[in-house]
Write a protein that holds these residues in place. Structure first.
Motif, PDB file in Angstrom:
ATOM      1  N   PRO A  89      16.351  72.165   0.971  1.00  0.00           N
ATOM      2  CA  PRO A  89      15.583  71.416   1.973  1.00  0.00           C
ATOM      3  C   PRO A  89      15.499  69.921   1.672  1.00  0.00           C
ATOM      4  CG  PRO A  89      14.142  72.741   0.590  1.00  0.00           C
ATOM      5  CD  PRO A  89      15.538  73.100   0.210  1.00  0.00           C
ATOM      6  N   ALA A  90      15.825  69.537   0.449  1.00  0.00           N
ATOM      7  CA  ALA A  90      15.746  68.119   0.105  1.00  0.00           C
ATOM      8  C   ALA A  90      16.902  67.336   0.711  1.00  0.00           C
ATOM      9  CB  ALA A  90      15.741  67.941  -1.415  1.00  0.00           C
ATOM     10  N   LEU A  91      17.951  68.045   1.107  1.00  0.00           N
ATOM     11  CA  LEU A  91      19.142  67.352   1.605  1.00  0.00           C
ATOM     12  C   LEU A  91      19.230  67.450   3.118  1.00  0.00           C
ATOM     13  CD1 LEU A  91      21.883  68.493  -0.915  1.00  0.00           C
ATOM     14  CD2 LEU A  91      20.999  66.176  -0.612  1.00  0.00           C
ATOM     15  N   PRO A  92      19.732  66.381   3.754  1.00  0.00           N
ATOM     16  CA  PRO A  92      20.021  66.502   5.179  1.00  0.00           C
ATOM     17  C   PRO A  92      21.261  67.374   5.348  1.00  0.00           C
ATOM     18  CG  PRO A  92      20.833  64.422   4.380  1.00  0.00           C
ATOM     19  CD  PRO A  92      20.128  65.072   3.223  1.00  0.00           C
ATOM     20  N   ARG A 119      17.653  68.520   9.107  1.00  0.00           N
ATOM     21  CA  ARG A 119      17.487  67.071   9.122  1.00  0.00           C
ATOM     22  C   ARG A 119      18.858  66.402   9.158  1.00  0.00           C
ATOM     23  NH1 ARG A 119      15.846  64.063   5.308  1.00  0.00           N
ATOM     24  NH2 ARG A 119      16.188  65.576   3.649  1.00  0.00           N
ATOM     25  N   TYR A 120      18.929  65.280   9.815  1.00  0.00           N
ATOM     26  CA  TYR A 120      20.153  64.491   9.872  1.00  0.00           C
ATOM     27  C   TYR A 120      19.788  63.059   9.514  1.00  0.00           C
ATOM     28  CZ  TYR A 120      21.716  68.521  12.553  1.00  0.00           C
ATOM     29  OH  TYR A 120      22.018  69.786  12.960  1.00  0.00           O
ATOM     30  N   GLU A 121      20.710  62.392   8.852  1.00  0.00           N
ATOM     31  CA  GLU A 121      20.424  61.009   8.441  1.00  0.00           C
ATOM     32  C   GLU A 121      21.464  60.065   9.014  1.00  0.00           C
ATOM     33  OE1 GLU A 121      18.507  61.617   3.994  1.00  0.00           O
ATOM     34  OE2 GLU A 121      20.477  60.717   4.198  1.00  0.00           O
ATOM     35  N   HIS A 122      21.055  58.827   9.200  1.00  0.00           N
ATOM     36  CA  HIS A 122      22.002  57.762   9.495  1.00  0.00           C
ATOM     37  C   HIS A 122      22.134  56.894   8.243  1.00  0.00           C
ATOM     38  CE1 HIS A 122      21.630  57.770  14.172  1.00  0.00           C
ATOM     39  NE2 HIS A 122      22.043  58.912  13.671  1.00  0.00           N
ATOM     40  N   VAL A 123      23.361  56.536   7.924  1.00  0.00           N
ATOM     41  CA  VAL A 123      23.593  55.651   6.795  1.00  0.00           C
ATOM     42  C   VAL A 123      24.406  54.468   7.298  1.00  0.00           C
ATOM     43  CG1 VAL A 123      24.413  55.482   4.433  1.00  0.00           C
ATOM     44  CG2 VAL A 123      23.754  57.706   5.358  1.00  0.00           C
ATOM     45  N   HIS A 124      24.006  53.289   6.908  1.00  0.00           N
ATOM     46  CA  HIS A 124      24.754  52.095   7.304  1.00  0.00           C
ATOM     47  C   HIS A 124      25.536  51.588   6.105  1.00  0.00           C
ATOM     48  CE1 HIS A 124      22.792  51.536  11.259  1.00  0.00           C
ATOM     49  NE2 HIS A 124      21.843  52.228  10.672  1.00  0.00           N
ATOM     50  N   ALA A 125      26.795  51.239   6.352  1.00  0.00           N
ATOM     51  CA  ALA A 125      27.622  50.749   5.246  1.00  0.00           C
ATOM     52  C   ALA A 125      28.442  49.553   5.713  1.00  0.00           C
ATOM     53  CB  ALA A 125      28.555  51.854   4.761  1.00  0.00           C
ATOM     54  N   HIS A 126      28.733  48.688   4.773  1.00  0.00           N
ATOM     55  CA  HIS A 126      29.605  47.542   5.046  1.00  0.00           C
ATOM     56  C   HIS A 126      30.803  47.635   4.116  1.00  0.00           C
ATOM     57  CE1 HIS A 126      26.808  45.106   7.579  1.00  0.00           C
ATOM     58  NE2 HIS A 126      25.939  45.917   7.003  1.00  0.00           N
ATOM     59  N   ALA A 127      31.968  47.269   4.614  1.00  0.00           N
ATOM     60  CA  ALA A 127      33.156  47.306   3.768  1.00  0.00           C
ATOM     61  C   ALA A 127      34.153  46.275   4.271  1.00  0.00           C
ATOM     62  CB  ALA A 127      33.783  48.694   3.791  1.00  0.00           C
TER      63      ALA A 127
END
Lengths: 995, 90
Positions: free
Chosen positions: A271-274, A164-172
Motif C-alpha cells: 500500500p505504500a507504493l502507487p 493510487r497513481y502518481e505524477h512525476v515531473h522530470a527534466h532531461a
C-alpha cells in the motif's frame, strides 16, 4: 510444487527457477517462475486457448510476446481492482495473481456465442450500420443490448479504483525511448559529454532483443554487452534509467509522457507504493529507439491458437525457456524467422519445415539445410487446421496451387518487420513507404528535435543500428550544447549472414476467414468489401471496418491492412498512406492521467473565514463553484424549506446575518481608475464621491450582460468593486485584459481581494441597532451613513468597512474585515444582535429575499440577456461616453423592444406550485416549444406574498402586467395559471432600505 | 503540451496559461462604427500558419502575453509584451 510445466525447457532462459510461484487463470492454479509473464507461464503449462475474439467469439491463443499482442487479453484482479483488456504478454507473473479470460459464455472451451462465426456472412464490415436499422424503436431496447452482450472485450470494475497513481515531473537534455541495442548505444553516446539522459525501457529488463537473442556483441554473448552497458550507464550521475516505463506520448515543445508500472503486482500488495506513475518529461531532444513489430501472415484461419509470430516464439524459447509446442512449422517471407527454427531445433524441438514465400533459396536456407531442416521455397500457408488448437497447416504455392499438408502444433509466422511508428508519427507527419525494405519508415525529422534510431527507423541490421545510434546520440547532445568526445566507436556486432530481400506479404490465396486485425475481427474480405463499397481512403477503411481501432491500435494489423487496400486498388502503398498515430501509444488507465487529482484533490473546497462557526451551528452546506456556503441553518427537526422560510422572515421583521465573503472583490487603483471603470460599466464612475457606493452592470464586448455588483470609492484613485461569486475570476480577467491590452495608456492596476476580506451582510429593520451595539463608538446614523454610503472604522487595530447596501430590500449593511478577523467580528455581531433574535441565514433565504425584491442573479444573467432585458435600459441609455459592449448592444436583435423582459409572476390560485424552467404559453392545450413566449428563471415560496412567486422573462413583458398566462412544465405534466406582475414583490418604493 | 516563455516569469507550462484568442485584431472601439465593432468581435482569420495570440498567465503573473505560434506545427517563434511587435521567422 509438484505440478509439472509440460512445455518448460529444462535449462536456459532468464527466469529464476529458484523462485517458483503460482497464478490462477480461470479458476485453476498454474505453476511458473519469477521472471515469467502471464503469457509465458500459461504457454509453459500447455495452455493454448486464452480468449475468445471480439465479434465471432473464435478461440484465440497467444500471438506475440509484447505490447503488440492482440489476442491474449485477460481480466486481472477481482472486485474494485478488476482490470479488463490487460495483455498477458506484459503482465509480470507474481505469486497469487488472479486472471480470467474474457468475452466467453459460459466458458472458454464451450462458448455459445461462437455461433456468430457461422453467421459471419452477416457480420461483415459495417454490419452495424446495415443491419438492425428497422424498426428504429428497436435499436435501444433490443438490438444494442444484444450486440453489447455478444461483441465486447472485458468488463470494467464497477467500484471506484482503490489504487493510487502518481505524477512525476522530470527534466532531461536527451530523452531516449527504448533501451534495446540502439537505445543503449545512443545513451552511451549522448551521455558521454555530460548531457542529462533519461532512458526509458518498457520491459523490466533493458536490452530489448539482445537480452535474450543468441547473438554476440564485441565478441561476447550479447546479454553480457547489455549488462555491461547498463551498469556503465547507471554509474554515471547524468543518466537515469527507468524500467517498466513506456514512453506513450510525444507532445509539443519537447514534452513527452511515459507510464511506469510500479508494482508488478496488480493485487496492490504494497500500500505504500502507487500502482502506476505518469511521468511528464520536459526534454530538449528525443531519441526514439522503440524497435520494430513483426507482421503476421494473412491466410485462412490464421487465428487458430498455435499460430504465433516467429520472433515471439524465439523470445519464449530463449528468454522464458518455453517451447510453445512440440512440432513446429515456420512460414516466412524473410530471413529472420530462420533463427527461430534454429533456436527451436537447438532446444530439442522438432522443426517440420521452413516454408519460405520466396521462390529462391538464400543464405539462411543453406544454413537450414546444413542443419537438416527442410526448406520449402515458394510456399505459403493455405489454411491452418484445428479449432481449439492448431493440428497442422496446408501449404500452397504463390499462385494458390495446393502443396502438401504438414502436421504441427505451432506455426511460427513472419511477414517481415514494420518499424514501430507509434511515437515517431505522433507529431503529425506522415510516414514514408520504402519499397526496398517493404515497410513504412518514420517521417524525416531534420527540422524536429527528434532522432529515430535502430529498428524503429527500419535499420534491422545490428551493426548499422549501433553505428547510427552513436551518431544520433552524439548529434542530440551536441544540439543542446554538450561536447562530444572525438572517439566513440560503436559496439561490434557478431558476424551475421547478409539478409536477402524479403517478399512482400499479401493475402495468401484463399476463400475462408483470413484475419488482418485479430483484436477487432477484421478479415481480408472486410477490407476488400470496404473498398468495394467506396470506403477507399485509409481513414475511412479504419472507421468502417474498425481495423486498427482496438486497444492494440493495430500494431500487428495496420500495415497488412494498408497493403491489402493498396493491392485492391492497384496502387503503390505510399499512395494509400497510413492513419496517424496519436498519444498514447499504449493504453493508459484514466487513473494514471488523474494522478493524485481525485476527489477533493481534484475539486478542492474553498472555505470562508466563518466556516468553523457555520459548522458548529449546524449549517447545511451547498457548493457554489469551489466554495462551500451555508444554504440554511435548520433548527431542531426543521427541514430546508422550513428553515429557509424562518430565516427569510427574520430578515423582513428583525435582523439576519449572512456570510457573503464569496462575492468577488477587486481593488482598482491608479489615477485613471475612475475612467477605467466608466469604460467598463454601463454607468459612470467619474462623479462617484469618495465614501459612496454605486450599483453597476458590465457588458461583454458583444453587448450581452457579463456581471453586476457594487463599486465603492475609497479615494480619488482607489475603488473596490464586487462581482457575483460565480463570475469573480472572469471579471478579473476581463479587467486585466482592458487594463493591459485595450487601454495601456490608462494608469490603473487591478488586483483580486476576494480572499483578503471576510464579508457579512447584516440585514433587517433591526440591523442598525445591532451594529450600533456591536460597534458602540461608530456613528451609524442615517446622516453619517446614508443608503449607498460606507464608513471605514477601526476594528481594534485593523480596518473595518461598513457599507450600507442591500440585496434583500431591507435596511441592511455589509461589514468587511481582513480575513482572519472574520469569525470574531461575526461573533461580536451575533452577540450584539441577541436581543433582536439575530438569525443567521444561508443562500436559500438569500435567494428568497432577492427574488421577492426582483434582483437578477445567475439564472437571469445567463449570458443571453441584455441590460434592457433585466430592466436596466435607462441606465444603459444615460451614459454619455462609450463603454465596452455598447455599440453591439444596439444591434437590432439586442435592442428589439419585444425581446423577453424580466417580469414577476404569481400563481392565480395562491396554492399553485411554480417551477424554474417552466415555459409561458397562452394556451396550454397541445402547446409546443414554438408556442413559448418566455420562461420562469427563478422561483421561491415567498413568506411575504405567502405563495410561490417567480422571476421570468416574457416577450414584450414590460407592457403585459396583469395578463394571465400558463406556466407549463412538461417534465411533470404540470400547468399553472400565472399572472404577470412587477418583478419587485416587496416594498416597490424602496422605503425600507432607506429607513 | 505547449511551453510558453512568459516575458515576466520565464519558460512555463501551458497549464499556467489561459488561451485568450487572436491578438492580431484590435479590441472593438467603444464608440463609432458598429461594423468595426462587429469585425473586432466576430471576424477572425483562422490561418494555418503563424498566428498572434493572447495567452493570459493566470496561474503566474496574470499578465497577457503576446505569443507568435504556428497553428500547424504549434511551434512558438516568439513571445512578448502586449505591445511587442513579433515578426514571423523568414
Amino acid at each position: 510444487m509438484s505440478m509439472v510445466q509440460p512445455d518448460r525447457l529444462e535449462s536456459g532462459g532468464t527466469i529464476d527457477r529458484g523462485r517458483p510461484l503460482t497464478v490462477n487463470f480461470d479458476g485453476r492454479p498454474y505453476p511458473g517462475y519469477a521472471g515469467d509473464t502471464l503469457a509465458s507461464l500459461l504457454l509453459a503449462n500447455g495452455v493454448r486457448l486464452v480468449g475468445r475474439s471480439f465479434k465471432y467469439h473464435r478461440p484465440r491463443g497467444v500471438l506475440g510476446a509484447g505490447a503488440e499482442e492482440p489476442n491474449a487479453l485477460v481480466e486481472l484482479g477481482v472486485g474494485a481492482r478488476r482490470e479488463p483488456n490487460t495483455r498477458a504478454t506484459l503482465v509480470e507473473a507474481v505469486d497469487g495473481l488472479v486472471a480470467r479470460s474474457q468475452n466467453r459464455f459460459p466458458s472458454l472451451r464451450h462458448d455459445l456465442l461462437a455461433v456468430n462465426g457461422l453467421a459471419h456472412r452477416f457480420l461483415v464490415a459495417g454490419f452495424y450500420y446495415k443491419t438492425f436499422m428497422w424498426p428504429a424503436s428497436f435499436w435501444e431496447s433490443v438490438y444494442e443490448r444484444q450486440i453489447r452482450r455478444a461483441a465486447g472485450l472485458g468488463r470494467a470494475a464497477a467500484a471506484p479504483d482503490p489504487d493510487r497513481y502518481e505524477h512525476v515531473h522530470a527534466h532531461a537534455d536527451v530523452v531516449i525511448a527504448g533501451a534495446g541495442a540502439a537505445g543503449l548505444q545512443a545513451a552511451l553516446a549522448a551521455a558521454a559529454g555530460g548531457a542529462r539522459v533519461l532512458l526509458l525501457e518498457a520491459d523490466r529488463c533493458p536490452g530489448g532483443r539482445l537480452a535474450w537473442e543468441r547473438a554476440s556483441v564485441n565478441g561476447r554473448p550479447a546479454a553480457h554487452w547489455v549488462a555491461d552497458t547498463v551498469s556503465r550507464l547507471e554509474g554515471m550521475d547524468n543518466v537515469r534509467i527507468l524500467r517498466r516505463t513506456t514512453l506513450t506520448s510525444v507532445y509539443d515543445h519537447g514534452v513527452t509522457s511515459a507510464l511506469e508500472q510500479v508494482a508488478g503486482d496488480p493485487a496492490g500488495s504494497d500500500p505504500a507504493l502507487p500502482r502506476q506513475r505518469l511521468w511528464i518529461i520536459r526534454g530538449r531532444r528525443l531519441i526514439v529507439a522503440s524497435g520494430a513489430l513483426e507482421r503476421p501472415l494473412v491466410f485462412d484461419d490464421n487465428d487458430r491458437p498455435g499460430v504465433m509470430l516467429a520472433a515471439a516464439v524465439r523470445s519464449y524459447v530463449n528468454r522464458y525457456a518455453v517451447a510453445p509446442g512440440r512440432s513446429f512449422l515456420v512460414a516466412t517471407t524473410g530471413d529472420d524467422a530462420y533463427r527461430t527454427a534454429f533456436d527451436l531445433q537447438d532446444a530439442g524441438r522438432t522443426v517440420v519445415a521452413v516454408a519460405d514465400a520466396r521462390p529462391h533459396a538464400g543464405a539462411m536456407a543453406e544454413a537450414a539445410r546444413e542443419r537438416g531442416i527442410r526448406v520449402v521455397n515458394d510456399a505459403l500457408p493455405a489454411r491452418a487446421l484445428g479449432r481449439l488448437q492448431l493440428r497442422g497447416v496446408r501449404l500452397q504455392n504463390g499462385n494458390g496451387a495446393p502443396l502438401e499438408e504438414l502436421a504441427c502444433d505451432c506455426l511460427a509466422v513472419s511477414g517481415g518487420f514494420s518499424p514501430d511508428l507509434t511515437l515517431s508519427t505522433q507529431m503529425g507527419e506522415r510516414p514514408v513507404w520504402s519499397e526496398t525494405l517493404g515497410c513504412f519508415l518514420p517521417p524525416p525529422t531534420t527540422d524536429q528535435p527528434v532522432e529515430v534510431v535502430g529498428a524503429a527507423a527500419g535499420v534491422l541490421e545490428l551493426q548499422a543500428a549501433f553505428s547510427g545510434a552513436v551518431d544520433a546520440g552524439a548529434r542530440a547532445a551536441a544540439a543542446v550544447g554538450y561536447p562530444v568526445p572525438a572517439d566513440m566507436p560503436p559496439a561490434t556486432a557478431g558476424s551475421s549472414a547478409p539478409s536477402d530481400a524479403p517478399a512482400l506479404p499479401v493475402r495468401c490465396p484463399g476463400r475462408g476467414k483470413a484475419f488482418v486485425d485479430f483484436q477487432n475481427d477484421v478479415t481480408a474480405d472486410d477490407v476488400r468489401l470496404a473498398n468495394q463499397e467506396g470506403f477507399a481512403s485509409v481513414e475511412h477503411l479504419k472507421r468502417y471496418t474498425t481495423l486498427g481501432m482496438g486497444t492494440d491500435q493495430g500494431k500487428t494489423s495496420g500495415v497488412n491492412g494498408l497493403l491489402l487496400l493498396a493491392r485492391e486498388q492497384g496502387r503503390p502503398p505510399e499512395q494509400v498512406g497510413t492513419t496517424r498515430f496519436r498519444p498514447p501509444a499504449v493504453p493508459v488507465a484514466v487513473g494514471a492521467y488523474a494522478g493524485h487529482r481525485t476527489g477533493r484533490a481534484f475539486a478542492p473546497i474553498r472555505r470562508t473565514a466563518m466556516d468553523g462557526w457555520h459548522r458548529r451551528s449546524g449549517a447545511s452546506f451547498i457548493e457554489a463553484g469551489h466554495w462551500l456556503r451555508p444554504s440554511c441553518y435548520p433548527r431542531g427537526d426543521e427541514d430546508i424549506a422550513g428553515a429557509t422560510w424562518r430565516e427569510a422572515l427574520a430578515v423582513r421583521t428583525g435582523v439576519g446575518i449572512c456570510d457573503v465573503s464569496t462575492l468577488g472583490k477587486i481593488d482598482v487603483m491608479g489615477p485613471d481608475a475612475a475612467e477605467f471603470l466608466t469604460r467598463l460599466y454601463i454607468n459612470g464612475f467619474r462623479k462617484l464621491a469618495v465614501g459612496r457606493v454605486r450599483y453597476g452592470a458590465m457588458l461583454r464586448p458583444d453587448g450581452h450582460l457579463l456581471d453586476d455588483g457594487t463599486t465603492s470609492r475609497f479615494a480619488e484613485d482607489h475603488f473596490v468593486t464586487t462581482t457575483t461569486t460565480a463570475n469573480a475570476a472572469r471579471v478579473l480577467a476581463h479587467m486585466e485584459y482592458h487594463a493591459q491590452v485595450a487601454w495601456p495608456d490608462l494608469d490603473v492596476a487591478v488586483c483580486s481581494a476576494t480572499e483578503q476580506w471576510a464579508t457579512m451582510a447584516v440585514a433587517g429593520p433591526r440591523s442598525r441597532e445591532t451594529l450600533q451595539l456591536a460597534f458602540p463608538d461608530a456613528d451609524l446614523s442615517d446622516e453619517a451613513l446614508p443608503f449607498m454610503g460606507f464608513l471605514e472604522l477601526d476594528g481594534g487595530g485593523f480596518p473595518l468597512r461598513v457599507f450600507r447596501i442591500s440585496f434583500s430590500g431591507e435596511l441592511a449593511y455589509e461589514v468587511s474585515v481582513p480575513w482572519g478577523h472574520g469569525e470574531p467580528i461575526w461573533c461580536r455581531i451575533m452577540a450584539a444582535g441577541a436581543p433582536f433574535d439575530i438569525t443567521p441565514y444561508g443562500t436559500e433565504a438569500l435567494s428568497v429575499l432577492r427574488i421577492e425584491k426582483g434582483h437578477p442573479a445567475g439564472p437571469e444573467l445567463d449570458g443571453r440577456t441584455t441590460a434592457a432585458d433585466i430592466g436596466l435600459g435607462e441606465m444603459f441609455a444615460k451614459q454619455k461616453t462609450g463603454f465596452v459592449g455598447r455599440l453591439l448592444a444596439t444591434r437590432p436583435g439586442l435592442a428589439d423592444p419585444h425581446r423577453p423582459r424580466l417580469v414577476g409572476l404569481r400563481p392565480v390560485d395562491p396554492a399553485g406550485r411554480l417551477r424554474g424552467g417552466a415555459h409561458l404559453v397562452a394556451d396550454a392545450k397541445g402547446c409546443g416549444i414554438e408556442d413559448s413566449q418566455g420562461w420562469l428563471s427563478s422561483v421561491c415560496h415567498s413568506p411575504q406574498v405567502e405563495s410561490w412567486i417567480a422571476l421570468g422573462f416574457l416577450a414584450d413583458g414590460a407592457r403585459r402586467t396583469g395578463e394571465v398566462l400558463h406556466a407549463v412544465f412538461p417534465l411533470r405534466g404540470e400547468t399553472v395559471a400565472v399572472e404577470v406582475c412587477s418583478p419587485c414583490f416587496v416594498d416597490p418604493e424602496g422605503s425600507r432600505l432607506r429607513g | 503540451m505547449h511551453r510558453i516563455d512568459c516575458p515576466w516569469c520565464g519558460l512555463r507550462d501551458e497549464a499556467e496559461f489561459q488561451y485568450q484568442g487572436d491578438a492580431s485584431v484590435a479590441p472593438p472601439p467603444l464608440e463609432g462604427d458598429i461594423d468595426e465593432a462587429m469585425a473586432a468581435v466576430y471576424l477572425r482569420e483562422n490561418p494555418r500558419g503563424w498566428h498572434q495570440e493572447w495567452w493570459h498567465h493566470v496561474a503566474g503573473c496574470r499578465q497577457y502575453v503576446r505569443v507568435l505560434r504556428h497553428t500547424g506545427s504549434h511551434e512558438v517563434a516568439a513571445t512578448g509584451w502586449p505591445d511587442s511587435r513579433l515578426e514571423p521567422p523568414a
